[in-house]
Design a protein around this motif. Sequence first.
Motif, mmCIF file in Angstrom:
data_model
loop_
_atom_site.group_PDB
_atom_site.id
_atom_site.type_symbol
_atom_site.label_atom_id
_atom_site.label_comp_id
_atom_site.label_asym_id
_atom_site.label_seq_id
_atom_site.Cartn_x
_atom_site.Cartn_y
_atom_site.Cartn_z
ATOM 1 N N SER A 33 1.017 -1.261 0.011
ATOM 2 C CA SER A 33 -0.001 -0.003 -0.033
ATOM 3 C C SER A 33 0.899 1.281 0.007
ATOM 4 O O SER A 33 0.343 2.241 -0.771
ATOM 5 N N ILE A 34 1.820 1.173 0.901
ATOM 6 C CA ILE A 34 2.677 2.442 0.854
ATOM 7 C C ILE A 34 3.584 2.567 -0.241
ATOM 8 O O ILE A 34 3.614 3.781 -1.106
ATOM 9 N N LEU A 35 3.886 1.468 -0.796
ATOM 10 C CA LEU A 35 4.503 1.858 -2.242
ATOM 11 C C LEU A 35 3.840 2.148 -3.446
ATOM 12 O O LEU A 35 4.034 3.048 -4.253
ATOM 13 N N TYR A 36 2.533 1.612 -3.343
ATOM 14 C CA TYR A 36 1.527 1.712 -4.352
ATOM 15 C C TYR A 36 1.400 3.315 -4.345
ATOM 16 O O TYR A 36 1.224 4.098 -5.545
ATOM 17 N N PHE A 37 0.708 3.835 -3.308
ATOM 18 C CA PHE A 37 0.218 5.042 -3.277
ATOM 19 C C PHE A 37 1.269 6.272 -3.217
ATOM 20 O O PHE A 37 1.383 7.187 -3.524
ATOM 21 N N GLY A 38 2.660 5.924 -2.544
ATOM 22 C CA GLY A 38 3.774 6.841 -2.904
ATOM 23 C C GLY A 38 4.340 6.841 -4.372
ATOM 24 O O GLY A 38 4.609 7.966 -4.697
ATOM 25 N N THR A 39 3.918 5.683 -4.989
ATOM 26 C CA THR A 39 4.468 5.818 -6.668
ATOM 27 C C THR A 39 3.496 6.744 -7.231
ATOM 28 O O THR A 39 3.783 7.444 -8.204
ATOM 29 N N VAL A 40 2.025 6.633 -6.953
ATOM 30 C CA VAL A 40 1.152 7.176 -7.627
ATOM 31 C C VAL A 40 1.446 8.933 -7.154
ATOM 32 O O VAL A 40 1.146 9.579 -8.107
ATOM 33 N N LEU A 41 1.557 9.030 -6.014
ATOM 34 C CA LEU A 41 1.515 10.421 -5.573
ATOM 35 C C LEU A 41 2.929 11.134 -6.347
ATOM 36 O O LEU A 41 2.926 12.220 -6.614
ATOM 37 N N TRP A 42 3.958 10.264 -6.209
ATOM 38 C CA TRP A 42 5.359 10.719 -6.860
ATOM 39 C C TRP A 42 5.006 11.057 -8.300
ATOM 40 O O TRP A 42 5.360 11.928 -8.825
ATOM 41 N N LEU A 43 4.387 10.115 -8.935
ATOM 42 C CA LEU A 43 4.381 10.319 -10.406
ATOM 43 C C LEU A 43 3.377 11.675 -10.710
ATOM 44 O O LEU A 43 3.574 12.243 -11.659
ATOM 45 N N GLY A 44 2.145 11.774 -9.905
ATOM 46 C CA GLY A 44 1.283 12.743 -10.113
ATOM 47 C C GLY A 44 2.034 14.105 -9.885
ATOM 48 O O GLY A 44 1.778 14.984 -10.667
ATOM 49 N N PHE A 45 2.827 14.183 -8.816
ATOM 50 C CA PHE A 45 3.683 15.520 -8.652
ATOM 51 C C PHE A 45 4.793 15.774 -9.716
ATOM 52 O O PHE A 45 4.772 17.100 -10.386
ATOM 53 N N ARG A 46 5.258 14.751 -10.359
ATOM 54 C CA ARG A 46 6.257 14.879 -11.347
ATOM 55 C C ARG A 46 5.606 15.483 -12.651
ATOM 56 O O ARG A 46 5.885 16.398 -13.406
ATOM 57 N N LEU A 47 4.331 14.577 -12.802
ATOM 58 C CA LEU A 47 3.665 15.268 -14.241
ATOM 59 C C LEU A 47 3.134 16.735 -14.078
ATOM 60 O O LEU A 47 2.893 17.590 -14.701
ATOM 61 N N LEU A 48 2.682 16.967 -12.608
ATOM 62 C CA LEU A 48 2.074 18.442 -12.534
ATOM 63 C C LEU A 48 3.291 19.485 -12.581
ATOM 64 O O LEU A 48 3.081 20.433 -13.099
ATOM 65 N N SER A 50 5.921 19.018 -14.544
ATOM 66 C CA SER A 50 6.355 19.400 -15.674
ATOM 67 C C SER A 50 5.576 20.026 -16.902
ATOM 68 O O SER A 50 5.523 20.214 -17.926
ATOM 69 N N GLY A 51 4.144 19.891 -16.316
ATOM 70 C CA GLY A 51 3.044 20.657 -16.977
ATOM 71 C C GLY A 51 2.454 19.835 -18.005
ATOM 72 O O GLY A 51 1.371 20.216 -18.788
ATOM 73 N N SER A 52 2.835 18.421 -17.899
ATOM 74 C CA SER A 52 2.152 17.262 -18.696
ATOM 75 C C SER A 52 0.543 17.326 -18.540
ATOM 76 O O SER A 52 -0.186 16.866 -19.357
ATOM 77 N N VAL A 53 0.027 17.342 -17.262
ATOM 78 C CA VAL A 53 -1.104 17.426 -16.830
ATOM 79 C C VAL A 53 -1.558 18.421 -16.159
ATOM 80 O O VAL A 53 -0.936 19.096 -15.428
ATOM 81 N N SER A 54 -3.040 18.707 -16.193
ATOM 82 C CA SER A 54 -3.549 19.935 -15.370
ATOM 83 C C SER A 54 -3.877 19.505 -13.981
ATOM 84 O O SER A 54 -4.132 18.115 -13.702
ATOM 85 N N GLY A 55 -4.265 20.250 -12.915
ATOM 86 C CA GLY A 55 -4.844 19.702 -11.689
ATOM 87 C C GLY A 55 -6.042 19.051 -11.823
ATOM 88 O O GLY A 55 -5.948 17.850 -11.000
ATOM 89 N N PRO A 56 -7.104 19.217 -12.765
ATOM 90 C CA PRO A 56 -8.202 18.455 -12.428
ATOM 91 C C PRO A 56 -7.853 16.952 -12.994
ATOM 92 O O PRO A 56 -8.515 16.085 -12.467
ATOM 93 N N ILE A 57 -7.050 17.109 -14.009
ATOM 94 C CA ILE A 57 -6.740 15.771 -14.778
ATOM 95 C C ILE A 57 -5.969 14.945 -13.635
ATOM 96 O O ILE A 57 -6.257 13.639 -13.409
ATOM 97 N N ALA A 58 -4.906 15.769 -13.027
ATOM 98 C CA ALA A 58 -4.403 14.958 -11.881
ATOM 99 C C ALA A 58 -5.435 14.385 -10.715
ATOM 100 O O ALA A 58 -5.100 13.282 -10.214
ATOM 101 N N GLY A 59 -6.240 15.138 -10.273
ATOM 102 C CA GLY A 59 -7.393 14.753 -9.530
ATOM 103 C C GLY A 59 -8.127 13.632 -9.744
ATOM 104 O O GLY A 59 -8.505 12.780 -9.086
ATOM 105 N N ILE A 60 -8.443 13.312 -10.972
ATOM 106 C CA ILE A 60 -9.299 12.553 -11.506
ATOM 107 C C ILE A 60 -8.279 11.101 -11.775
ATOM 108 O O ILE A 60 -8.620 9.982 -11.329
ATOM 109 N N GLY A 61 -6.981 11.406 -12.137
ATOM 110 C CA GLY A 61 -5.969 10.111 -12.028
ATOM 111 C C GLY A 61 -5.967 9.580 -10.491
ATOM 112 O O GLY A 61 -6.030 8.269 -10.386
ATOM 113 N N LEU A 62 -5.762 10.236 -9.535
ATOM 114 C CA LEU A 62 -5.735 10.173 -8.174
ATOM 115 C C LEU A 62 -7.067 9.470 -7.846
ATOM 116 O O LEU A 62 -6.828 8.202 -7.233
#
Length: 328
Positions: A33-48, A50-62
């Motif tokens: 669980s820690i690894l999964y959500f850590g990876t998801v959050l890390w990937l989400g912050f990186r994409l935000l 870099s500007g690859s995704v917007s805030g709403p899209i990142a929220g939907i992805g989460l």
Amino acid sequence: MVLHFRRATGVFVRTMPFVFLRMGVGILLGIISILYFGTVLWLGFRLLESGSVSGPIAGIGLLLSVGVFIAGWRLFSRYVLYLVKAGHIAVIAHAVETGEVPSNQLRFGKDRVADHFAEASVLFAVDQAIKTVIKQFNDGVVSLASIASLVPALRTVIRLIGKAIAIASSYIDEAIIAYMFTNPEKDAWNAAKDGVVLYGKNWKPVLGSTLLIVLGMYATGFLLLVALSPVANLLSGLSSTLELASWAVLVGLFLTVYVGLLKPWVKTVVITTFIVESRDSTPDSATVDRIADRSEKFSELVSKAEDERPDESPHDPNPTPVAGANTQ
């Protein structure tokens, strides 16, 4: 009751391989669980960043990631955790009935589950049906609402007792599954029905002892946290970060003791109490009617049991007696 505690504690100690297995599975799930959500959050912050995704899209992805995790958790619980739990119950039931613990507990538990349940989904369905019937029956025979209306000052205490009864009920379904393993000649649904009927005949000592243990767990948990809190308070003077980390470690230790050791011991006590108390009882129609009056789900359980019962020949002069029929 003291004899049940002593006997159950002996069985609990001798079934430690299953206890350690469940603890290991729990720790593994925590790490995943820690690894999964850590990876998801890390990937989400990186994409935000870099500007690859917007805030709403990142929220939907989460949200989608959380949904995938919940679906995976339910699937794992249904097809793995239930089997581990049932295997442990099978070993406990065998130890209580025979006084002997199998040399290879894990293999024994796995084989007994495979012999009694065609597939994991059957075990899951039976367990859910038992849980519902037990809850409805307990709500019918232990009515706290009327007491609360008569004595408003006791509402908080009564509310806590109600929660304790709900927690106690969650252990009783495991005791009925244990009964199913002690009666391998019956199919799963008929054994479940008869187990529920036997609980209806012996609910006072079983629920009473379980409730006593649960209240003891409340007190033990509170005292354990109070005993550990000075450590966090001591570190709070050094750093707020250390205080937060120490509390996280203390809560983790508490949950490990509670889930890994205390709950399996309580389960062993409840199973032992139920098997011993119901050993000389037989299902009867009066108890069947009493449970049916208090639980709508019980009629579905009876229907399932009747569907699974082999058809009797109309010309058979000695048909198989129906479990639950009045034998008096």
